[in-house]
Design an enzyme around this catalytic site. Structure first.
Site, PDB file in Angstrom:
ATOM      1  N   ASP A  12      15.319  -2.199  27.679  1.00  0.00           N
ATOM      2  CA  ASP A  12      15.118  -1.911  29.103  1.00  0.00           C
ATOM      3  C   ASP A  12      16.290  -2.568  29.816  1.00  0.00           C
ATOM      4  OD1 ASP A  12      14.412  -1.990  31.759  1.00  0.00           O
ATOM      5  OD2 ASP A  12      12.321  -2.522  31.401  1.00  0.00           O
ATOM      6  N   TYR A 230       8.154 -14.963  30.125  1.00  0.00           N
ATOM      7  CA  TYR A 230       7.886 -13.528  30.236  1.00  0.00           C
ATOM      8  C   TYR A 230       9.067 -12.801  30.858  1.00  0.00           C
ATOM      9  CZ  TYR A 230       5.790  -9.082  31.462  1.00  0.00           C
ATOM     10  OH  TYR A 230       5.532  -7.734  31.572  1.00  0.00           O
ATOM     11  N   LYS A 233       7.437  -6.494  28.496  1.00  0.00           N
ATOM     12  CA  LYS A 233       6.791  -6.313  27.193  1.00  0.00           C
ATOM     13  C   LYS A 233       7.820  -5.775  26.201  1.00  0.00           C
ATOM     14  CE  LYS A 233       2.661  -7.827  26.947  1.00  0.00           C
ATOM     15  NZ  LYS A 233       2.360  -8.915  26.036  1.00  0.00           N
TER      16      LYS A 233
HETATM   17  P1  13P Z   1       8.390  -3.502  31.153  1.00  0.00           P
HETATM   18  O1  13P Z   1       8.221  -4.434  29.974  1.00  0.00           O
HETATM   19  O2  13P Z   1       8.172  -2.077  30.742  1.00  0.00           O
HETATM   20  O3  13P Z   1       9.702  -3.730  31.810  1.00  0.00           O
HETATM   21  O4  13P Z   1       7.247  -3.792  32.174  1.00  0.00           O
HETATM   22  C1  13P Z   1       7.210  -5.032  32.788  1.00  0.00           C
HETATM   23  C2  13P Z   1       6.070  -5.238  33.728  1.00  0.00           C
HETATM   24  O5  13P Z   1       5.835  -6.360  34.099  1.00  0.00           O
HETATM   25  C3  13P Z   1       5.266  -4.105  34.169  1.00  0.00           C
HETATM   26  O6  13P Z   1       4.301  -4.486  35.127  1.00  0.00           O
HETATM   27 MG    MG Z   2      11.108  -2.908  32.939  1.00  0.00          MG
HETATM   28 MG    MG Z   3       9.246  -0.974  29.344  1.00  0.00          MG
END
Ligand code: 13P
Ligand code: MG
Ligand code: MG
Ligand code: 13P
Length: 382
Positions: A12, A230, A233
């Site tokens: 990402d 964090y 994901k």
């Molecule tokens: P991503 O991992 O897809 O970037 O999503 C992060 C997130 O916090 C969505 O609420």
């Molecule tokens: Mg993202």
């Molecule tokens: Mg993502």
């Protein structure tokens, strides 16, 4: 016999209007970069796509797994894209780029990767699954069903080639140093389930047929272990081979008909159903989700990719999506309550601990009774 390596590397590096979707210009940068790499002979063929806000580079080559050249190509492509995404102030530009310098391969640097080296069979159908708003353990359930559940895979009963079962390679992703374990199925099925039911800890990394033929590979990279906090994901990918002594493509896809609950969704902190969707629905909106997975079918042919076919673009999956949305609707009514919000252990790397820290000092050994005199309100009008 020439071996072909299928490498999927994803990151990402920025998305439109929140964590929704990869902007077109990033897909174009990636296509241009990989096309140049084909001309230079680094890779044979490629397909660029996205799962929600994750940019997916699907490549074939003859350089083997963990090839420095191929990983560098993915890294440089993500760096090029990140630069442009930052200039354009795209949301979360460079989100998964956790290091400034490349050191041999993308492991431990943010991007996720799944790779498989195969001797091409007479015909080589494969599927690439790319998920958004979830973690690698999301593939545990469908992969178990494909390779070990005769109620999913008719071939486990009907085809003698499948009777000797499959070998699962499990990774304990809580360990900083990689910790792998092999388990045979059906012999060790109950032990296997005891582990892979803990989707946040034990993750299926690879699957082999009993005779050693590789048949599935999953990206198991944990972003928060690299970053210590964090970031987003992991949004994993999986490569699956089908047919001719392996589960048929229809058996592979059958495993995605339960919109099973996975961890991720909003802020990586919620349980939600995994929706199998066509490419046109590969964007995450409601509560930043729900988590979803795309499936692309290819034929690998003399090192090249024929396809793709958009595997979940079929009315046959409408019922799954509808059930998934009913589950999503039900879960959302729980708001901040568990088990919709994940267990505190899974929240360790999110921003929740800083909220809890703020109130930690206010706990006392004695039960605290508020001071002040309570008013008699028994005569107040109702
Ligand atoms: P991503 O991992 O897809 O970037 O999503 C992060 C997130 O916090 C969505 O609420
Ligand atoms: Mg993202
Ligand atoms: Mg993502
Ligand atoms: P076809 O007869 O259409 O090739 O299908 C064979 C099969 O095994 C389907 O899973």
């Amino acid at each position: 016999m020439v071996e072909t390596t299928i490498t999927v590397i994803k990151a990402d590096i920025g998305s439109l209007a929140g964590h929704v979707v990869v902007p077109d210009f990033l897909l174009e940068i990636a296509r241009k970069s990989l096309k140049e790499a084909v001309e230079k002979g680094i890779i044979n063929d490629f397909y660029v796509t996205h799962a929600g806000d994750d940019l997916e580079l699907i490549m074939t080559h003859h350089k083997g797994e963990l090839s420095e050249e191929v990983h560098r190509l993915a890294w440089d492509t993500f760096m090029r894209g990140t630069k442009e995404a930052r200039e354009k102030k795209i949301y979360a530009a460079g989100q998964d780029i956790l290091s400034d310098t490349f050191s041999g391969n993308v492991k431990g640097m943010g991007p996720g990767s799944a790779e498989m080296t195969i001797e091409e069979r007479k015909s080589e159908p494969i599927a690439i699954f790319c998920a958004d708003k979830t973690e690698p353990g999301a593939f545990n359930l469908p992969l178990f069903r494909i390779y070990a559940d005769p109620f999913n895979t008719a071939g486990l009963v009907i085809d003698p080639n499948l009777h000797d079962g499959f070998i699962f390679v499990i990774q304990d992703i809580h360990e900083q140093t990689p910790a792998y374990l092999q388990m045979k199925c059906p012999e060790e099925m109950y032990d296997l389930l005891a582990l892979i039911g803990s989707t946040g800890k034990y993750v299926i990394k690879k699957i082999y047929r009993h005779d050693g033929l590789v048949t599935a590979a999953v990206s198991t990279d944990k972003l928060h272990q690299i970053a210590g906090k964090y970031i987003g994901k992991d949004d994993p990918v999986a490569i699956v081979r089908a047919h001719s002594g392996l589960p048929a493509m229809g058996e592979v896809l059958e495993a995605f008909t339960l919109p099973h609950l996975v961890s991720g969704w909003m802020r990586g902190s919620h349980a939600g159903p995994l929706l199998p969707v066509p490419l046109r629905d590969s964007k995450c909106t409601r509560f930043d989700g729900p988590p979803r997975v795309i499936g692309l079918g290819f034929q690998v042919s003399n090192g090249m990719l024929l396809g793709p076919v958009d595997l979940f673009d079929d009315v046959a999956f409408d019922i799954t999506r509808r059930r998934g949305m009913e589950a999503a609707e039900y879960l959302r009514r729980h708001g901040p309550f568990m088990p919709h919000r994940l267990h505190s252990e899974d929240m360790e790397y999110t921003t929740l601990p800083s909220v809890l820290k703020k109130v930690a000092a206010r706990f006392s050994e004695e039960e605290i009774v508020p001071t002040g005199k309570a008013k008699d309100t028994s005569d107040s009008a109702e």
